[in-house]
Design a protein around this motif. Structure first.
Motif, short mmCIF file in Angstrom:
data_model
loop_
_atom_site.label_atom_id
_atom_site.label_comp_id
_atom_site.label_asym_id
_atom_site.label_seq_id
_atom_site.Cartn_x
_atom_site.Cartn_y
_atom_site.Cartn_z
N TYR A 35 -11.18 -4.04 2.64
CA TYR A 35 -10.25 -4.06 3.77
C TYR A 35 -9.18 -5.14 3.59
O TYR A 35 -8.01 -4.93 3.89
CB TYR A 35 -11.03 -4.28 5.07
CG TYR A 35 -10.16 -4.51 6.28
CD1 TYR A 35 -9.36 -3.48 6.78
CD2 TYR A 35 -10.12 -5.75 6.91
CE1 TYR A 35 -8.56 -3.68 7.89
CE2 TYR A 35 -9.32 -5.96 8.02
CZ TYR A 35 -8.53 -4.92 8.50
OH TYR A 35 -7.73 -5.13 9.59
N TRP A 36 -9.58 -6.30 3.09
CA TRP A 36 -8.64 -7.40 2.96
C TRP A 36 -7.88 -7.39 1.64
O TRP A 36 -6.97 -8.20 1.44
CB TRP A 36 -9.39 -8.74 3.10
CG TRP A 36 -9.87 -8.99 4.49
CD1 TRP A 36 -11.15 -8.96 4.94
CD2 TRP A 36 -9.07 -9.31 5.62
NE1 TRP A 36 -11.22 -9.23 6.28
CE2 TRP A 36 -9.93 -9.45 6.74
CE3 TRP A 36 -7.70 -9.48 5.82
CZ2 TRP A 36 -9.48 -9.75 8.01
CZ3 TRP A 36 -7.25 -9.78 7.09
CH2 TRP A 36 -8.13 -9.92 8.17
N TYR A 37 -8.24 -6.49 0.75
CA TYR A 37 -7.57 -6.46 -0.55
C TYR A 37 -6.11 -6.06 -0.40
O TYR A 37 -5.77 -5.10 0.31
CB TYR A 37 -8.27 -5.49 -1.51
CG TYR A 37 -7.55 -5.31 -2.83
CD1 TYR A 37 -7.64 -6.28 -3.83
CD2 TYR A 37 -6.78 -4.17 -3.07
CE1 TYR A 37 -6.98 -6.12 -5.02
CE2 TYR A 37 -6.12 -4.01 -4.27
CZ TYR A 37 -6.22 -4.99 -5.24
OH TYR A 37 -5.55 -4.83 -6.43
N ARG A 38 -5.22 -6.75 -1.09
CA ARG A 38 -3.81 -6.40 -1.14
C ARG A 38 -3.39 -6.31 -2.60
O ARG A 38 -3.63 -7.23 -3.38
CB ARG A 38 -2.96 -7.46 -0.42
CG ARG A 38 -3.26 -7.62 1.06
CD ARG A 38 -2.90 -6.35 1.83
NE ARG A 38 -3.16 -6.49 3.25
CZ ARG A 38 -4.31 -6.13 3.84
NH1 ARG A 38 -5.29 -5.62 3.09
NH2 ARG A 38 -4.47 -6.28 5.14
N ALA A 39 -2.81 -5.18 -2.94
CA ALA A 39 -2.41 -4.95 -4.33
C ALA A 39 -1.35 -5.94 -4.76
O ALA A 39 -0.46 -6.31 -3.98
CB ALA A 39 -1.89 -3.52 -4.50
N GLY A 40 -1.46 -6.41 -6.00
CA GLY A 40 -0.47 -7.34 -6.53
C GLY A 40 0.81 -6.63 -6.94
O GLY A 40 0.94 -5.41 -6.83
N ARG A 41 1.75 -7.40 -7.42
CA ARG A 41 3.01 -6.83 -7.87
C ARG A 41 2.81 -6.01 -9.14
O ARG A 41 1.97 -6.32 -9.98
CB ARG A 41 4.02 -7.94 -8.13
CG ARG A 41 4.42 -8.73 -6.89
CD ARG A 41 5.49 -9.73 -7.22
NE ARG A 41 6.68 -9.06 -7.78
CZ ARG A 41 7.75 -9.71 -8.22
NH1 ARG A 41 7.77 -11.05 -8.20
NH2 ARG A 41 8.79 -9.06 -8.69
N ARG A 42 3.59 -4.96 -9.27
CA ARG A 42 3.49 -4.11 -10.44
C ARG A 42 4.02 -4.85 -11.67
O ARG A 42 5.00 -5.60 -11.58
CB ARG A 42 4.30 -2.83 -10.24
CG ARG A 42 3.69 -1.87 -9.23
CD ARG A 42 4.63 -0.72 -8.95
NE ARG A 42 4.03 0.26 -8.05
CZ ARG A 42 4.72 1.23 -7.45
NH1 ARG A 42 6.02 1.33 -7.65
NH2 ARG A 42 4.11 2.07 -6.64
N SER A 43 3.37 -4.57 -12.80
CA SER A 43 3.84 -5.14 -14.05
C SER A 43 5.14 -4.46 -14.47
O SER A 43 5.54 -3.43 -13.92
CB SER A 43 2.78 -4.97 -15.14
OG SER A 43 2.57 -3.59 -15.41
N SER A 44 5.80 -5.03 -15.46
CA SER A 44 7.05 -4.44 -15.95
C SER A 44 6.82 -3.05 -16.51
O SER A 44 7.66 -2.15 -16.33
CB SER A 44 7.67 -5.34 -17.02
OG SER A 44 6.76 -5.52 -18.10
N ARG A 45 5.65 -2.85 -17.15
CA ARG A 45 5.35 -1.52 -17.68
C ARG A 45 5.19 -0.52 -16.55
O ARG A 45 5.69 0.62 -16.64
CB ARG A 45 4.06 -1.58 -18.52
CG ARG A 45 3.64 -0.21 -19.06
CD ARG A 45 2.27 -0.26 -19.70
NE ARG A 45 1.82 1.07 -20.12
CZ ARG A 45 1.28 1.95 -19.30
NH1 ARG A 45 1.13 1.67 -18.01
NH2 ARG A 45 0.90 3.14 -19.75
N GLN A 46 4.49 -0.89 -15.49
CA GLN A 46 4.32 0.03 -14.37
C GLN A 46 5.65 0.33 -13.70
O GLN A 46 5.89 1.47 -13.27
CB GLN A 46 3.35 -0.58 -13.36
CG GLN A 46 1.89 -0.58 -13.80
CD GLN A 46 0.97 -1.18 -12.75
OE1 GLN A 46 1.33 -2.14 -12.07
NE2 GLN A 46 -0.21 -0.60 -12.61
N GLN A 47 6.52 -0.65 -13.61
CA GLN A 47 7.83 -0.41 -13.03
C GLN A 47 8.64 0.59 -13.87
O GLN A 47 9.30 1.47 -13.32
CB GLN A 47 8.58 -1.73 -12.89
CG GLN A 47 7.97 -2.69 -11.87
CD GLN A 47 8.69 -4.03 -11.85
OE1 GLN A 47 9.69 -4.22 -12.50
NE2 GLN A 47 8.15 -4.97 -11.08
#
Length: 310
Positions: A35-47
Motif C-alpha cells: 500500500y505504501w510502495y511508490r514507484a521510483g523514477r524510470r531509468s533512461s532505458r525505460q524512458q
C-alpha cells in the motif's frame, strides 16, 4: 481485484474518513508495504522504451500490446509482452474496441480446408472502396492460405476476368502455381475465359456456397485488417495515389507486420523459413522504403485499360 485497484480503494476510504489505512489493508487483504510502495523514477532505458512504444502506437494505432512487443523485439529490445502491456496501460494507450460481430447460428458443413504447405491453396476475392472525390475503387486480393503472403493487391476502377488472369499469371511467375484456388461465385471468377485458363494451368477451383463468406475466412480476415489499418486511415484522392498507398501496405504486410498465427513473424519471413533457398527477407526496421517517398507512379503496377481519372 488487482493490488493497484485495492490501493485506490483503501486510499479513497482513508481520505473519506471511513477507516484507517491499516484497517483498510486488513479488510482487503492488502499488504501494508504494498500500500505504501511508490514507484521510483524510470531509468533512461525505460524512458526511451516508452518513447518508442508511443511512436509505434502513433504509427500503427490498431496494433495491440502483443504485436507492439513483437515489433520491439525485432528492433532489438529485450522486452516481454507483459511489460509492454503494463507500460501501455500506464501511458493510457489502448486499441479502441471494434463492434461485436453477430455470431453465426447453426453448424456449417463447408468450413475452409486448412492448407498444409505453401502453394497448396490460394484464395482470392474483391474488396471495394472509393476515392475522396467519389471515384470507385475495386481491388483484387490473392493470398496464400498457408504462409498468409499477399501475392496480389491491385486497385483499379474496374477489373474484368482478363485483368484477373494477367495479375494471377504474374503472381505465379514469381511464386509458383497453386494446386487449388478458393473463391466465391462472382462473375469474374466463374467466367468461361478464366475457367479455361485455370484448367490449362492445372489449377483446381474451390467455390464456396453462395452467401457464406466465412467459408473463405483467410481473405475475409485479411480484408478486415486491410480496411482497418489502411483504407480507414488514408484519404485517397486519385487512382494513382491509391495504387501507391495500397502497394506500400502490401509490402509492409508481407515484410514487416507480425502475424499472430505465424508466431508473430511476418509472412515473408515465415515463407523463407519454409524455403531456405528463397532470397533473404529484408530485416525489420523502424520504417520500410515507401513507394510514396519520391518514387514515380510506375513503381506500382497500372492498367492501360483504366486510365487514372477523378
Amino acid at each position: 481485484m488487482s493490488p493497484e485497484h485495492k490501493k485506490e480503494v483503501v486510499a479513497a476510504a482513508v481520505q473519506d474518513g471511513v477507516c484507517s489505512g491499516r484497517a483498510g489493508c486488513r479488510i482487503l487483504r492488502l499488504s501494508r508495504s504494498g500500500y505504501w510502495y511508490r514507484a521510483g523514477r524510470r531509468s533512461s532505458r525505460q524512458q526511451e522504451l516508452v518513447k518508442r512504444i508511443h511512436a509505434l502506437a502513433d504509427e500503427e494505432p490498431r496494433y495491440g500490446y502483443r504485436r507492439i512487443a513483437a515489433l520491439l523485439r525485432q528492433e532489438g529490445w529485450n522486452v516481454g509482452k507483459r511489460q509492454v502491456r503494463r507500460l501501455r496501460r500506464q501511458e493510457g494507450l489502448r486499441v479502441p474496441p471494434s463492434k461485436r460481430k453477430i455470431r453465426r447460428q447453426g453448424r456449417s458443413t463447408g468450413l475452409p480446408t486448412k492448407a498444409t504447405h505453401k502453394n497448396q491453396v490460394w484464395t482470392w476475392d474483391f474488396i471495394a472502396d472509393a476515392t475522396v472525390r467519389g471515384g470507385a475503387l475495386r481491388m483484387l486480393t490473392v493470398l496464400d492460405e498457408h504462409t498468409r503472403e499477399c501475392h496480389v493487391l491491385q486497385a483499379d476502377r474496374a477489373l474484368k476476368s482478363g485483368d484477373v488472369i494477367n495479375l494471377v499469371r504474374d503472381a505465379i511467375a514469381l511464386h509458383g502455381a497453386p494446386k487449388y484456388i478458393r473463391s466465391d461465385n462472382g462473375s469474374e471468377f466463374i467466367a468461361t475465359e478464366l475457367q479455361r485458363w485455370l484448367a490449362d494451368n492445372k489449377i483446381k477451383t474451390i467455390y464456396i456456397e453462395p452467401g457464406s463468406p466465412w467459408q473463405n475466412g483467410f481473405v475475409e480476415s485479411f480484408h478486415g485488417r486491410f480496411r482497418d489499418e489502411c483504407l480507414n486511415r488514408e484519404q485517397l484522392w486519385t487512382l494513382t495515389e491509391a495504387r501507391v498507398v495500397i502497394e506500400d501496405y502490401r509490402t509492409k504486410y508481407n515484410q514487416k507486420r507480425p502475424h499472430s498465427k505465424l508466431g508473430y513473424q511476418s509472412p515473408a519471413r515465415y515463407a523463407a523459413s519454409l524455403s531456405p533457398a528463397l532470397a533473404p527477407v529484408r530485416p525489420a526496421e523502424p520504417g520500410l522504403p515507401s513507394a510514396r517517398a519520391g518514387q514515380p507512379a510506375s513503381v506500382v503496377s497500372t492498367s492501360n485499360n483504366h486510365p487514372d481519372r477523378l
